[in-house]
Design a protein around this motif. Structure first.
Motif, mmCIF file in Angstrom:
data_model
loop_
_atom_site.group_PDB
_atom_site.id
_atom_site.type_symbol
_atom_site.label_atom_id
_atom_site.label_comp_id
_atom_site.label_asym_id
_atom_site.label_seq_id
_atom_site.Cartn_x
_atom_site.Cartn_y
_atom_site.Cartn_z
ATOM 1 N N ALA A 195 -12.941 2.393 -0.809
ATOM 2 C CA ALA A 195 -12.328 1.249 -0.136
ATOM 3 C C ALA A 195 -12.410 1.401 1.380
ATOM 4 C CB ALA A 195 -10.871 1.098 -0.561
ATOM 5 N N HIS A 196 -12.585 0.264 2.042
ATOM 6 C CA HIS A 196 -12.553 0.183 3.501
ATOM 7 C C HIS A 196 -11.158 -0.303 3.878
ATOM 8 C CE1 HIS A 196 -13.843 -2.166 7.299
ATOM 9 N NE2 HIS A 196 -13.583 -0.918 7.622
ATOM 10 N N MET A 197 -10.473 0.449 4.716
ATOM 11 C CA MET A 197 -9.079 0.161 5.053
ATOM 12 C C MET A 197 -8.918 -0.077 6.553
ATOM 13 S SD MET A 197 -7.558 1.069 2.081
ATOM 14 C CE MET A 197 -7.210 2.378 0.943
ATOM 15 N N VAL A 198 -7.999 -0.978 6.880
ATOM 16 C CA VAL A 198 -7.593 -1.186 8.267
ATOM 17 C C VAL A 198 -6.060 -1.190 8.273
ATOM 18 C CG1 VAL A 198 -7.684 -2.681 10.286
ATOM 19 C CG2 VAL A 198 -9.687 -2.510 8.786
ATOM 20 N N ALA A 199 -5.481 -0.153 8.909
ATOM 21 C CA ALA A 199 -4.027 -0.001 8.956
ATOM 22 C C ALA A 199 -3.532 -0.383 10.357
ATOM 23 C CB ALA A 199 -3.630 1.429 8.630
ATOM 24 N N PRO A 200 -2.624 -1.363 10.437
ATOM 25 C CA PRO A 200 -2.127 -1.790 11.742
ATOM 26 C C PRO A 200 -1.199 -0.746 12.367
ATOM 27 C CG PRO A 200 -0.908 -2.899 10.008
ATOM 28 C CD PRO A 200 -2.000 -2.108 9.338
ATOM 29 N N PRO A 201 -0.973 -0.830 13.672
ATOM 30 C CA PRO A 201 -0.011 0.070 14.305
ATOM 31 C C PRO A 201 1.353 -0.050 13.620
ATOM 32 C CG PRO A 201 -1.213 -1.176 15.964
ATOM 33 C CD PRO A 201 -1.585 -1.756 14.625
ATOM 34 N N GLY A 202 2.010 1.087 13.414
ATOM 35 C CA GLY A 202 3.334 1.091 12.806
ATOM 36 C C GLY A 202 3.339 1.083 11.291
ATOM 37 N N TRP A 203 2.178 1.000 10.665
ATOM 38 C CA TRP A 203 2.087 0.960 9.201
ATOM 39 C C TRP A 203 2.425 2.315 8.595
ATOM 40 C CZ3 TRP A 203 -1.346 4.103 6.551
ATOM 41 C CH2 TRP A 203 -1.410 3.895 5.175
ATOM 42 N N SER A 204 3.065 2.298 7.409
ATOM 43 C CA SER A 204 3.257 3.533 6.646
ATOM 44 C C SER A 204 3.453 3.195 5.177
ATOM 45 C CB SER A 204 4.453 4.332 7.165
ATOM 46 O OG SER A 204 5.653 3.668 6.873
ATOM 47 N N GLU A 205 3.204 4.175 4.332
ATOM 48 C CA GLU A 205 3.444 4.064 2.894
ATOM 49 C C GLU A 205 4.520 5.069 2.518
ATOM 50 O OE1 GLU A 205 -0.890 2.787 1.058
ATOM 51 O OE2 GLU A 205 -0.322 4.880 0.976
ATOM 52 N N PRO A 206 5.169 4.863 1.377
ATOM 53 C CA PRO A 206 6.125 5.867 0.899
ATOM 54 C C PRO A 206 5.389 7.154 0.510
ATOM 55 C CG PRO A 206 6.249 3.842 -0.418
ATOM 56 C CD PRO A 206 5.084 3.703 0.501
ATOM 57 N N PHE A 207 6.124 8.230 0.396
ATOM 58 C CA PHE A 207 5.526 9.458 -0.137
ATOM 59 C C PHE A 207 5.006 9.172 -1.540
ATOM 60 C CE2 PHE A 207 7.714 11.629 3.269
ATOM 61 C CZ PHE A 207 6.880 12.711 3.538
ATOM 62 N N GLN A 208 3.964 9.885 -1.926
ATOM 63 C CA GLN A 208 3.366 9.731 -3.249
ATOM 64 C C GLN A 208 2.772 11.058 -3.675
ATOM 65 O OE1 GLN A 208 0.904 6.453 -2.108
ATOM 66 N NE2 GLN A 208 -0.737 7.727 -1.364
ATOM 67 N N THR A 209 2.574 11.198 -4.981
ATOM 68 C CA THR A 209 1.935 12.394 -5.542
ATOM 69 C C THR A 209 0.853 11.910 -6.503
ATOM 70 O OG1 THR A 209 4.057 13.555 -5.348
ATOM 71 C CG2 THR A 209 2.363 14.620 -6.683
ATOM 72 N N PRO A 210 -0.301 11.508 -5.961
ATOM 73 C CA PRO A 210 -1.347 10.905 -6.785
ATOM 74 C C PRO A 210 -1.987 11.875 -7.779
ATOM 75 C CG PRO A 210 -1.752 10.544 -4.440
ATOM 76 C CD PRO A 210 -0.651 11.537 -4.551
ATOM 77 N N GLN A 211 -2.426 11.314 -8.880
ATOM 78 C CA GLN A 211 -3.155 12.081 -9.894
ATOM 79 C C GLN A 211 -4.653 11.898 -9.694
ATOM 80 O OE1 GLN A 211 -1.195 10.280 -13.302
ATOM 81 N NE2 GLN A 211 -0.125 12.197 -13.688
ATOM 82 N N PHE A 212 -5.081 11.837 -8.436
ATOM 83 C CA PHE A 212 -6.500 11.757 -8.090
ATOM 84 C C PHE A 212 -6.707 12.485 -6.767
ATOM 85 C CE2 PHE A 212 -4.458 7.617 -7.124
ATOM 86 C CZ PHE A 212 -4.483 7.642 -5.734
#
Length: 120
Positions: free
Chosen positions: A38-55
């Motif tokens: 995937a091609h991603m563009v994250a804006p200033p101030g962006w965040s995701e919750p903590f995660q524990t991916p199975q990949f």
């Protein structure tokens, strides 16, 4: 059938946080469960919750900076740098900086909401 696939119409993943996600190959685009790109563009101030991916997730920074909190360590990558984060590792992704961050994410097996294990 041709021995290659050209992707000119990636799947645009709907988001509510201003992040642009264009999946070129993966579950949403071509049903491939082995790999997603995937091609991603994250804006200033962006965040995701903590995660524990199975990949395993590979990230290559095209432009800007991206912050990774991996277990209890904070790492910042900039343009031209990359990282591989092993599956079953607790991580948080963010762009706490003032400029947009553009990057490529590759997940093996493919990204899915069932495998990402995001925290509330």
């Amino acid at each position: 059938m041709k021995p290659y696939t050209v992707q000119r119409s990636p799947f645009i993943v709907p988001t509510t946080d201003g992040k642009v996600i264009k999946e070129h190959f993966g579950l949403a685009t071509d049903g491939n469960s082995n790999l997603s790109i995937a091609h991603m563009v994250a804006p200033p101030g962006w965040s995701e919750p903590f995660q524990t991916p199975q990949f395993d997730e590979y990230t290559f920074i095209i432009k800007g900076k991206k912050q990774f909190i991996i277990e209890d360590e904070t790492i910042v990558l900039t343009e031209g740098e990359s990282i591989k984060i092993e599956k079953n590792t607790r991580v948080q992704y963010s762009n706490p900086f003032s400029d947009v961050c553009e990057y490529i994410a590759i997940c093996k097996p493919a990204f899915s909401m069932e495998l990402v294990n995001r925290e509330d």
